[in-house]
Scaffold this motif. Structure first.
Motif, PDB file in Angstrom:
ATOM      1  N   GLY A 261       0.778  -1.227   0.000  1.00  0.00           N
ATOM      2  CA  GLY A 261       0.000   0.000   0.000  1.00  0.00           C
ATOM      3  C   GLY A 261       0.805   1.270   0.000  1.00  0.00           C
ATOM      4  N   VAL A 262       2.111   1.198   0.238  1.00  0.00           N
ATOM      5  CA  VAL A 262       2.957   2.390   0.307  1.00  0.00           C
ATOM      6  C   VAL A 262       3.598   2.613  -1.060  1.00  0.00           C
ATOM      7  CG1 VAL A 262       4.891   3.523   1.446  1.00  0.00           C
ATOM      8  CG2 VAL A 262       3.404   1.985   2.738  1.00  0.00           C
ATOM      9  N   GLY A 263       3.231   3.704  -1.718  1.00  0.00           N
ATOM     10  CA  GLY A 263       3.803   4.051  -3.003  1.00  0.00           C
ATOM     11  C   GLY A 263       4.670   5.292  -2.907  1.00  0.00           C
ATOM     12  N   PRO A 264       5.103   5.822  -4.033  1.00  0.00           N
ATOM     13  CA  PRO A 264       5.957   7.017  -3.993  1.00  0.00           C
ATOM     14  C   PRO A 264       5.282   8.228  -3.369  1.00  0.00           C
ATOM     15  CG  PRO A 264       6.063   5.951  -6.147  1.00  0.00           C
ATOM     16  CD  PRO A 264       4.955   5.288  -5.398  1.00  0.00           C
ATOM     17  N   VAL A 265       3.988   8.423  -3.630  1.00  0.00           N
ATOM     18  CA  VAL A 265       3.309   9.617  -3.116  1.00  0.00           C
ATOM     19  C   VAL A 265       3.038   9.487  -1.628  1.00  0.00           C
ATOM     20  CG1 VAL A 265       1.275  11.078  -3.345  1.00  0.00           C
ATOM     21  CG2 VAL A 265       2.288  10.048  -5.380  1.00  0.00           C
ATOM     22  N   SER A 266       2.447   8.375  -1.206  1.00  0.00           N
ATOM     23  CA  SER A 266       2.178   8.202   0.222  1.00  0.00           C
ATOM     24  C   SER A 266       3.468   8.066   1.018  1.00  0.00           C
ATOM     25  CB  SER A 266       1.289   6.975   0.444  1.00  0.00           C
ATOM     26  OG  SER A 266       1.892   5.815  -0.109  1.00  0.00           O
ATOM     27  N   GLY A 267       4.457   7.359   0.478  1.00  0.00           N
ATOM     28  CA  GLY A 267       5.742   7.272   1.161  1.00  0.00           C
ATOM     29  C   GLY A 267       6.432   8.616   1.271  1.00  0.00           C
ATOM     30  N   GLY A 268       6.352   9.417   0.203  1.00  0.00           N
ATOM     31  CA  GLY A 268       6.928  10.757   0.264  1.00  0.00           C
ATOM     32  C   GLY A 268       6.254  11.621   1.315  1.00  0.00           C
ATOM     33  N   GLN A 269       4.929  11.508   1.437  1.00  0.00           N
ATOM     34  CA  GLN A 269       4.223  12.290   2.453  1.00  0.00           C
ATOM     35  C   GLN A 269       4.598  11.842   3.856  1.00  0.00           C
ATOM     36  OE1 GLN A 269       2.140  15.050   1.841  1.00  0.00           O
ATOM     37  NE2 GLN A 269       2.642  15.211   4.015  1.00  0.00           N
ATOM     38  N   LEU A 270       4.813  10.552   4.065  1.00  0.00           N
ATOM     39  CA  LEU A 270       5.278  10.071   5.363  1.00  0.00           C
ATOM     40  C   LEU A 270       6.607  10.706   5.734  1.00  0.00           C
ATOM     41  CD1 LEU A 270       4.449   6.261   5.029  1.00  0.00           C
ATOM     42  CD2 LEU A 270       3.357   7.868   6.590  1.00  0.00           C
ATOM     43  N   ILE A 271       7.517  10.779   4.770  1.00  0.00           N
ATOM     44  CA  ILE A 271       8.834  11.364   5.035  1.00  0.00           C
ATOM     45  C   ILE A 271       8.726  12.857   5.310  1.00  0.00           C
ATOM     46  CG2 ILE A 271      11.071  11.877   3.971  1.00  0.00           C
ATOM     47  CD1 ILE A 271      10.794   9.203   2.472  1.00  0.00           C
ATOM     48  N   VAL A 272       7.920  13.558   4.519  1.00  0.00           N
ATOM     49  CA  VAL A 272       7.780  15.001   4.687  1.00  0.00           C
ATOM     50  C   VAL A 272       7.197  15.329   6.053  1.00  0.00           C
ATOM     51  CG1 VAL A 272       6.513  17.024   3.864  1.00  0.00           C
ATOM     52  CG2 VAL A 272       7.664  15.536   2.241  1.00  0.00           C
ATOM     53  N   SER A 273       6.184  14.603   6.479  1.00  0.00           N
ATOM     54  CA  SER A 273       5.557  14.879   7.771  1.00  0.00           C
ATOM     55  C   SER A 273       6.461  14.477   8.925  1.00  0.00           C
ATOM     56  CB  SER A 273       4.217  14.156   7.874  1.00  0.00           C
ATOM     57  OG  SER A 273       3.337  14.584   6.860  1.00  0.00           O
ATOM     58  N   TRP A 274       7.145  13.356   8.793  1.00  0.00           N
ATOM     59  CA  TRP A 274       8.081  12.926   9.838  1.00  0.00           C
ATOM     60  C   TRP A 274       9.263  13.875   9.932  1.00  0.00           C
ATOM     61  CZ3 TRP A 274      13.140  11.235   8.961  1.00  0.00           C
ATOM     62  CH2 TRP A 274      13.795  10.707  10.066  1.00  0.00           C
TER      63      TRP A 274
END
Length: 387
Positions: A261-274
């Motif tokens: 379920g983790v793709g480039p967009v959702s994974g990128g948002q996880l990194i940005v928020s973290w």
């Protein structure tokens, strides 16, 4: 109350109070703090002692010369080496000053804009700088609000922002094209019903006019052709954007995109928020940031929880997309859904719980992965020293 109940309750309360960590404020650990009210052209700064007394004030231009003046001013007036600077807008007007101070080894924290209730002395830049300094003094020393970092994380944020704008623009163009075709002839109305794939967009763009057509038809066909080409170019730009995100996420957090379920967009948002190590103290803080912490919503004989409505809504959306993918494809998720429905839970309540579990999985390495990624390793529990 049963015999001895009061004494047992008192003993439990004593143990709870004894194990509670006393809060240490920033005022107890610094020699001085600096509050900053940042604007487009100028910044107002105030150096404040731990007791709240003003030591010095300064107003600077928002440029490199002004930033150098700040460093000299701190060296001249600081009563000691332990300095903390609290700035408004560390990712907007205050970003240049925040980078300069961080580069000089001075700790920078982010403060919120003062609320109307706290402005009892009126509104001005020096007053706001003083309120920012007081806000820093009252912070819990272990929970300082650190600004988000630059580097790969900032590059991912830029790409996500560009992707949002391109998606909004492409959606608006598709709506305009459908509305334009709906007012045309039978062929146009037929094209308005199809999915706007690259093949169909090419068919719209390649259409040629017939002799004797009215001006209205000619203009409609020309506008439809321009919109079809713009939509197709937008789709290609989005594909390039996704490829760049995938590469950056793979560099920053290897293995993160391998999770279901983790793709480039959702994974990128996880990194940005973290953002960086230390911004989220533990997985519960990460869940609160995502707005997926359970909030009691019970009444009478009804006992339930609802999701929080605050936090980073883009991070919440990323977790929601991950959960929707697992809702369709993950056998473990299917088993949990069946069990929860048997207990009488509704689908929104199940999704809320799954979001919370997903936030825990993506922020706690011991529960799911041996090879730690950069984003997960920050939550690794420190090992006890053998010394």
């Amino acid at each position: 109350m049963p015999p001895g109940g009061s004494s047992r309750a008192g003993a439990a309360l004593t143990r709870a109070l004894g194990s509670a960590r006393p809060m240490v404020m920033v005022a107890e650990t610094v020699d001085a703090v600096i509050g900053g009210d940042t604007h487009r052209d100028t910044h107002a700064l105030e150096m404040t002692a731990p007791n709240g007394a003003t030591i010095a004030t300064l107003s600077i231009a928002n440029n490199a010369s002004g930033f150098a003046d700040v460093l000299a001013w701190i060296t001249e007036h600081a009563p000691g080496p332990r300095i903390v600077v609290g700035l408004e807008g560390t990712r907007s007007y205050g970003v240049g000053l925040a980078r300069t101070l961080s580069g000089a080894g001075i700790l920078v924290v982010e403060v919120e804009c003062p609320r109307r209730q706290t402005r009892r002395r009126g509104k001005s830049d020096p007053i706001d700088a003083h309120l920012a300094a007081l806000q820093v003094l009252r912070m819990d020393d272990s929970r300082k609000a650190l600004p988000r970092k630059d580097g790969e994380r900032e590059a991912i944020r830029i790409l996500l922002g560009a992707r949002h704008d391109m998606t909004v623009a492409r959606t608006a163009q598709i709506n305009r094209l459908r509305a334009l075709l709906l007012t045309g002839d039978d062929d146009d109305r037929l094209l308005a019903r199809v999915t706007m794939t690259e093949h169909n967009l090419g068919s719209i763009a390649r259409r040629r006019g017939r002799s004797g057509e009215s001006t209205e038809v000619q203009v409609r066909r020309a506008e439809a052709r321009g919109l079809a080409l713009a939509i197709r170019d937008g789709a290609r730009a989005l594909a390039d954007n996704k490829q760049q995100l995938s590469e950056l996420v793979a560099v920053f957090a290897p293995g993160l995109q391998d999770k279901l379920g983790v793709g480039p967009v959702s994974g990128g948002q996880l990194i940005v928020s973290w953002s960086h190590h230390g911004r989220c103290r533990h997985e519960a803080a990460f869940a609160t940031l995502a707005g997926v912490s359970p909030v009691p919503a019970s009444s009478g004989r009804t006992h339930r929880h609802r999701p929080g409505r605050g936090g980073d809504r883009q991070l919440n959306r990323a977790l929601h997309d991950i959960v929707l993918t697992r809702w369709r494809m993950c056998p473990r998720t299917h088993a949990y859904i069946a069990t929860s429905r048997a207990r009488g839970k509704s689908d929104p309540e199940i999704r809320r719980s799954l979001k919370r579990y997903t936030a825990r999985e993506l922020s706690h390495p011991e529960r799911h992965c041996r090879s730690l990624t950069n984003i997960e390793a920050s939550f690794e529990r420190p090992t006890k020293s053998t010394r």
